[in-house]
Scaffold this active site. Structure first.
Site, PDB file in Angstrom:
ATOM      1  N   ASP A 199       0.847  -1.190   0.000  1.00  0.00           N
ATOM      2  CA  ASP A 199       0.000   0.000   0.000  1.00  0.00           C
ATOM      3  C   ASP A 199       0.887   1.247   0.000  1.00  0.00           C
ATOM      4  O   ASP A 199       1.895   1.311   0.694  1.00  0.00           O
ATOM      5  CB  ASP A 199      -0.918   0.001   1.226  1.00  0.00           C
ATOM      6  CG  ASP A 199      -2.052   0.991   1.101  1.00  0.00           C
ATOM      7  OD1 ASP A 199      -3.211   0.545   1.003  1.00  0.00           O
ATOM      8  OD2 ASP A 199      -1.792   2.219   1.100  1.00  0.00           O
ATOM      9  N   ILE A 200       0.491   2.225  -0.795  1.00  0.00           N
ATOM     10  CA  ILE A 200       1.280   3.445  -0.951  1.00  0.00           C
ATOM     11  C   ILE A 200       1.223   4.320   0.313  1.00  0.00           C
ATOM     12  O   ILE A 200       2.098   5.161   0.530  1.00  0.00           O
ATOM     13  CB  ILE A 200       0.771   4.230  -2.194  1.00  0.00           C
ATOM     14  CG1 ILE A 200       1.846   5.151  -2.738  1.00  0.00           C
ATOM     15  CG2 ILE A 200      -0.497   5.006  -1.905  1.00  0.00           C
ATOM     16  CD1 ILE A 200       1.527   5.709  -4.120  1.00  0.00           C
ATOM     17  N   ASN A 224     -13.209  -3.370   2.310  1.00  0.00           N
ATOM     18  CA  ASN A 224     -14.324  -2.428   2.345  1.00  0.00           C
ATOM     19  C   ASN A 224     -15.115  -2.541   1.046  1.00  0.00           C
ATOM     20  O   ASN A 224     -14.518  -2.578  -0.037  1.00  0.00           O
ATOM     21  CB  ASN A 224     -13.795  -0.994   2.479  1.00  0.00           C
ATOM     22  CG  ASN A 224     -12.911  -0.812   3.708  1.00  0.00           C
ATOM     23  OD1 ASN A 224     -13.267  -1.246   4.790  1.00  0.00           O
ATOM     24  ND2 ASN A 224     -11.769  -0.176   3.527  1.00  0.00           N
ATOM     25  N   GLU A 274     -12.352   3.329  -1.244  1.00  0.00           N
ATOM     26  CA  GLU A 274     -11.934   4.469  -2.066  1.00  0.00           C
ATOM     27  C   GLU A 274     -11.659   4.042  -3.506  1.00  0.00           C
ATOM     28  O   GLU A 274     -11.946   4.787  -4.438  1.00  0.00           O
ATOM     29  CB  GLU A 274     -10.668   5.103  -1.488  1.00  0.00           C
ATOM     30  CG  GLU A 274     -10.872   5.768  -0.136  1.00  0.00           C
ATOM     31  CD  GLU A 274      -9.557   6.207   0.473  1.00  0.00           C
ATOM     32  OE1 GLU A 274      -8.510   6.101  -0.193  1.00  0.00           O
ATOM     33  OE2 GLU A 274      -9.577   6.634   1.640  1.00  0.00           O
ATOM     34  N   VAL A 275     -11.073   2.888  -3.666  1.00  0.00           N
ATOM     35  CA  VAL A 275     -10.706   2.417  -5.011  1.00  0.00           C
ATOM     36  C   VAL A 275     -11.710   1.343  -5.445  1.00  0.00           C
ATOM     37  O   VAL A 275     -11.836   0.302  -4.786  1.00  0.00           O
ATOM     38  CB  VAL A 275      -9.275   1.836  -5.025  1.00  0.00           C
ATOM     39  CG1 VAL A 275      -8.918   1.350  -6.423  1.00  0.00           C
ATOM     40  CG2 VAL A 275      -8.267   2.869  -4.537  1.00  0.00           C
ATOM     41  N   HIS A 312     -10.355  -5.335  -3.376  1.00  0.00           N
ATOM     42  CA  HIS A 312      -9.049  -5.531  -2.749  1.00  0.00           C
ATOM     43  C   HIS A 312      -9.213  -5.900  -1.296  1.00  0.00           C
ATOM     44  O   HIS A 312     -10.187  -5.517  -0.644  1.00  0.00           O
ATOM     45  CB  HIS A 312      -8.164  -4.289  -2.879  1.00  0.00           C
ATOM     46  CG  HIS A 312      -8.797  -3.011  -2.385  1.00  0.00           C
ATOM     47  ND1 HIS A 312      -9.735  -2.332  -3.127  1.00  0.00           N
ATOM     48  CD2 HIS A 312      -8.617  -2.306  -1.253  1.00  0.00           C
ATOM     49  CE1 HIS A 312     -10.103  -1.243  -2.462  1.00  0.00           C
ATOM     50  NE2 HIS A 312      -9.451  -1.214  -1.313  1.00  0.00           N
ATOM     51  N   HIS A 370      -7.025  -5.696   2.298  1.00  0.00           N
ATOM     52  CA  HIS A 370      -5.853  -5.150   2.991  1.00  0.00           C
ATOM     53  C   HIS A 370      -5.316  -6.218   3.938  1.00  0.00           C
ATOM     54  O   HIS A 370      -6.086  -6.822   4.689  1.00  0.00           O
ATOM     55  CB  HIS A 370      -6.243  -3.948   3.859  1.00  0.00           C
ATOM     56  CG  HIS A 370      -6.821  -2.789   3.131  1.00  0.00           C
ATOM     57  ND1 HIS A 370      -6.132  -1.621   2.929  1.00  0.00           N
ATOM     58  CD2 HIS A 370      -8.044  -2.597   2.567  1.00  0.00           C
ATOM     59  CE1 HIS A 370      -6.902  -0.761   2.280  1.00  0.00           C
ATOM     60  NE2 HIS A 370      -8.075  -1.322   2.048  1.00  0.00           N
TER      61      HIS A 370
HETATM   62  P1  AMP Z   1      -9.857   1.424   0.300  1.00  0.00           P
HETATM   63  O1  AMP Z   1     -10.070   2.699   1.085  1.00  0.00           O
HETATM   64  O2  AMP Z   1     -10.282   0.192   1.060  1.00  0.00           O
HETATM   65  O3  AMP Z   1     -10.476   1.507  -1.062  1.00  0.00           O
HETATM   66  O4  AMP Z   1      -8.286   1.269   0.127  1.00  0.00           O
HETATM   67  C1  AMP Z   1      -7.588   1.798  -0.962  1.00  0.00           C
HETATM   68  C2  AMP Z   1      -6.129   1.704  -0.637  1.00  0.00           C
HETATM   69  O5  AMP Z   1      -5.392   1.866  -1.822  1.00  0.00           O
HETATM   70  C3  AMP Z   1      -5.626   2.784   0.345  1.00  0.00           C
HETATM   71  O6  AMP Z   1      -5.068   2.144   1.494  1.00  0.00           O
HETATM   72  C4  AMP Z   1      -4.573   3.545  -0.462  1.00  0.00           C
HETATM   73  O7  AMP Z   1      -3.471   3.957   0.326  1.00  0.00           O
HETATM   74  C5  AMP Z   1      -4.183   2.510  -1.496  1.00  0.00           C
HETATM   75  N1  AMP Z   1      -3.641   3.036  -2.740  1.00  0.00           N
HETATM   76  C6  AMP Z   1      -4.154   4.003  -3.533  1.00  0.00           C
HETATM   77  N2  AMP Z   1      -3.393   4.194  -4.622  1.00  0.00           N
HETATM   78  C7  AMP Z   1      -2.365   3.314  -4.528  1.00  0.00           C
HETATM   79  C8  AMP Z   1      -1.241   3.017  -5.347  1.00  0.00           C
HETATM   80  N3  AMP Z   1      -1.005   3.668  -6.507  1.00  0.00           N
HETATM   81  N4  AMP Z   1      -0.380   2.041  -4.947  1.00  0.00           N
HETATM   82  C9  AMP Z   1      -0.596   1.395  -3.787  1.00  0.00           C
HETATM   83  N5  AMP Z   1      -1.651   1.628  -2.973  1.00  0.00           N
HETATM   84  C10 AMP Z   1      -2.524   2.579  -3.332  1.00  0.00           C
END
Ligand code: AMP
Length: 122
Positions: free
Chosen positions: A39-40, A95, A103-104, A108, A110
């Site tokens: 994770d970034i 989530n 968010e994405v 996924h 974690h």
């Molecule tokens: P969520 O809030 O469950 O959708 O988690 C999305 C996760 O993606 C967050 O923990 C971000 O830090 C992570 N994230 C977003 N962009 C990147 C990226 N380019 N590389 C790695 N992790 C990312």
């Protein structure tokens, strides 16, 4: 192309771009159908994201639409990663939907570990 079309899937989401190698990631393990990468913005000393390579926007899409091979491989990855990372204690979080904190819009999980998580994650 790594991402197969699925109804309502946003092909411009950041993980889709990452799977198309349009942006870089720090890979931990990769198989035919699954990618695990750091994770970034880590919320623990070890924070890895596990994603299917197929175009599934959330957990429900993945577990209702993915092939048996994709689901098996995803489970295998969750099984292999802790030992690969040297973790015997860890937390898995996924989530689904904005209200849950997604968010994405690409499914996924974690994986967090590396120290006691009880005080750093509600
Ligand atoms: P969520 O809030 O469950 O959708 O988690 C999305 C996760 O993606 C967050 O923990 C971000 O830090 C992570 N994230 C977003 N962009 C990147 C990226 N380019 N590389 C790695 N992790 C990312």
């Amino acid at each position: 192309m790594l991402c197969r079309k699925r109804y309502m899937y946003d092909h411009e989401n950041i993980f889709a771009k990452l799977l198309r190698h349009e942006i870089p990631c720090n890979t931990v393990l990769e198989t035919k159908h699954v990618l695990a990468f750091y994770d970034i913005n880590p919320q623990a000393p070890i924070h890895v994201l596990i994603i299917p390579k197929g175009a599934y926007g959330h957990a429900q899409a993945f577990y209702t639409k993915a092939t048996a091979e994709e689901r098996l491989e995803f489970g295998d990855m969750l099984g292999r990663l802790p030992e690969h990372l040297g973790l015997s204690s860890f937390r898995l979080i996924s989530n689904q939907g904005k209200e849950a904190g997604q968010e994405v819009p690409h499914y996924h999980v974690h994986l967090l570990g590396g120290k006691s998580l009880a005080t750093i994650l509600a």
